[in-house]
Design an enzyme around this catalytic site. Structure first.
Site, PDB file in Angstrom:
ATOM      1  N   LYS A 197       0.832  -1.214   0.000  1.00 21.05           N
ATOM      2  CA  LYS A 197       0.000   0.000   0.000  1.00 21.05           C
ATOM      3  C   LYS A 197       0.867   1.266   0.000  1.00 21.05           C
ATOM      4  CE  LYS A 197      -3.411  -2.952   0.703  1.00 21.05           C
ATOM      5  NZ  LYS A 197      -4.763  -3.164   0.292  1.00 21.05           N
TER       6      LYS A 197
HETATM    7  C1  LIG Z   1      -5.655  -4.319   1.031  1.00 25.14           C
HETATM    8  C2  LIG Z   1      -7.116  -4.132   1.092  1.00 25.14           C
HETATM    9  C3  LIG Z   1      -7.870  -4.514   2.219  1.00 25.14           C
HETATM   10  C4  LIG Z   1      -7.331  -5.378   3.321  1.00 25.14           C
HETATM   11  O1  LIG Z   1      -6.233  -4.919   3.975  1.00 25.14           O
HETATM   12  P1  LIG Z   1      -5.277  -5.977   4.761  1.00 25.14           P
HETATM   13  O2  LIG Z   1      -4.387  -5.057   5.538  1.00 25.14           O
HETATM   14  O3  LIG Z   1      -4.551  -6.745   3.722  1.00 25.14           O
HETATM   15  O4  LIG Z   1      -6.122  -6.809   5.631  1.00 25.14           O
HETATM   16  C5  LIG Z   1      -9.220  -4.170   2.265  1.00 25.14           C
HETATM   17  N1  LIG Z   1      -9.809  -3.521   1.255  1.00 25.14           N
HETATM   18  C6  LIG Z   1      -9.123  -3.167   0.141  1.00 25.14           C
HETATM   19  C7  LIG Z   1      -9.829  -2.425  -0.939  1.00 25.14           C
HETATM   20  C8  LIG Z   1      -7.764  -3.475   0.016  1.00 25.14           C
HETATM   21  O5  LIG Z   1      -7.102  -3.139  -1.095  1.00 25.14           O
END
Ligand SMILES: *Cc1c(COP(=O)(O)O)cnc(C)c1O
Length: 382
Positions: A197
């Protein structure tokens, strides 16, 4: 251009650097911050988590932020803190990561899918309104690929029907809508700090809200449902963020605006130069959005006679990474049938028309001008 060929070109191939599609940006500063925590012996519920929460809340422009151990936990806890549970319906987009849906299922509610808009690929508020029923208790727009969903529409739906909006901001750290950061526009926002991210703590997440009750409940739920030591007020979980992660998050948060600036510049540099290519279709963000390009998205126009598989092959042959998600609307995932949810009647035309058709190009902050020009040249050759 370097290509995979034979004979005298082979040497050039070997020296061509593979360009990764995504990459975390972590250096000595994060190492030093983590080292300090490790040596301090204080790993849980300490100063670093509290400071990270305060600074993240300031960054987004909300009163409260609650740190947890993943973006999925942030969604799950936000839903529970708002009081969503059995028998409730939650409206979600079909084009997102599955965690947007699994969190709804964790609390015993039913995900109801509405269609997306084709200009930004985010949940459509017009489509959402058609699916509102007396059972609808929340709406989760996802700010997909770094682009903000049309929040004015969702805020007005929320007012008209009295339904809270939870923004899934896992792909939109720093994205703005009408000059305001996403995550502060609805009842709650949720973020992920997974490795790919905009900023990372390895694993991690955050809930943002202006509602003190939601923040308080979220703090209790993430910590075994404890309101004070030995008082278990409700069923909770262990979804706490560690001090180690928070220390890393504090450093990453300081870098976020610079990383986003590079990410935006890189994406715009590529997209401006490929927009005119006959095969390329590039989603256009509206003027009210500051897009942070979690992805640098491109699609292949079907009328060009070229296909996305050919583009993938071409990028592969030229040592350029890419990503391609989501391949199916989420209502087609096998798991839903296994838990007796029947979505066989669901067919959302906009979502159906774009699934599997979006490629994410490399745009991470570590790319050089040479990398960007190589990506553009390779795309022009396609
Ligand atoms: C990455 C992501 C999540 C989940 O996040 P994690 O930290 O991997 O649990 C939820 N929603 C979206 C749209 C994502 O891209």
């Amino acid at each position: 251009m370097p290509r995979r060929t034979h004979g005298e070109d082979r040497k050039r191939i070997v020296t061509t650097k593979f360009i990764k599609v995504a990459k975390p940006f972590v250096g000595e500063e994060e190492v030093a911050a983590i080292r300090e925590v490790l040596l301090s012996g204080s790993y849980v519920s300490g100063d670093k988590v509290a400071e990270f929460e305060r600074r993240f809340a300031d960054y987004i422009g909300v009163r409260h932020a609650v740190a947890v151990n993943s973006g999925t936990a942030a969604l799950h806890i936000a839903l529970e803190a708002i009081g969503i549970g059995k028998g409730d319906e939650v409206i979600v987009p079909p084009l997102t990561f599955f965690a947007t849906i699994s969190s709804v299922l964790y609390v015993g509610a039913v995900p109801v899918f509405a269609d997306i808009d084709l200009d930004d690929l985010c949940l459509s508020h017009e489509s959402t309104e058609k699916y509102i029923s007396p059972k609808t208790k929340a709406i989760i727009p996802v700010h997909l690929f770094g682009c903000a969903a049309k929040m004015a529409g969702f805020i007005s739906l929320s007012g008209k029907y009295g339904i809270p909006v939870i923004e899934d901001c896992a792909q939109a750290h720093g994205t703005e809508y009408n000059g305001k950061k996403v995550g502060g526009l609805g009842k709650a926002g949720t973020f992920s700090f997974f490795a790919t991210k905009h900023m990372t703590t390895g694993e991690g997440g955050m809930i943002t809200t202006n509602d003190p009750h939601v923040a308080e409940e979220a703090r209790i739920i993430r910590n075994h449902g404890m309101s004070s030591p030995d008082v278990h007020e409700r069923l909770g979980y262990n979804n706490r963020m560690t001090e180690i992660e928070a220390a890393m998050g504090l450093v990453q948060l300081k870098k976020l605006d610079d990383l986003n600036k590079k990410r935006i510049e890189n994406s715009e540099y590529i997209l401006e130069r490929i927009r005119a290519l006959s095969w390329a279709e590039v989603p256009v963000a509206s003027n009210s959005v500051r897009h942070t390009y979690f992805w640098c998205p491109v699609m292949v126009r079907p009328e060009s006679g070229k296909t996305i598989d050919e583009l993938k092959e071409h990028l592969k042959n030229n040592e350029i990474g890419f990503r391609q998600r989501y391949q199916e609307p989420l209502y087609r995932q096998n798991v839903l049938k296994k838990i007796d949810l029947d979505y066989s009647h669901v067919n959302l035309p906009n979502a159906e028309s774009v699934v599997g058709k979006v490629l994410g190009l490399p745009n991470h902050p570590g790319l050089t001008k040479q990398d960007l020009d190589r990506i553009i040249d390779v795309l022009k050759e396609f």
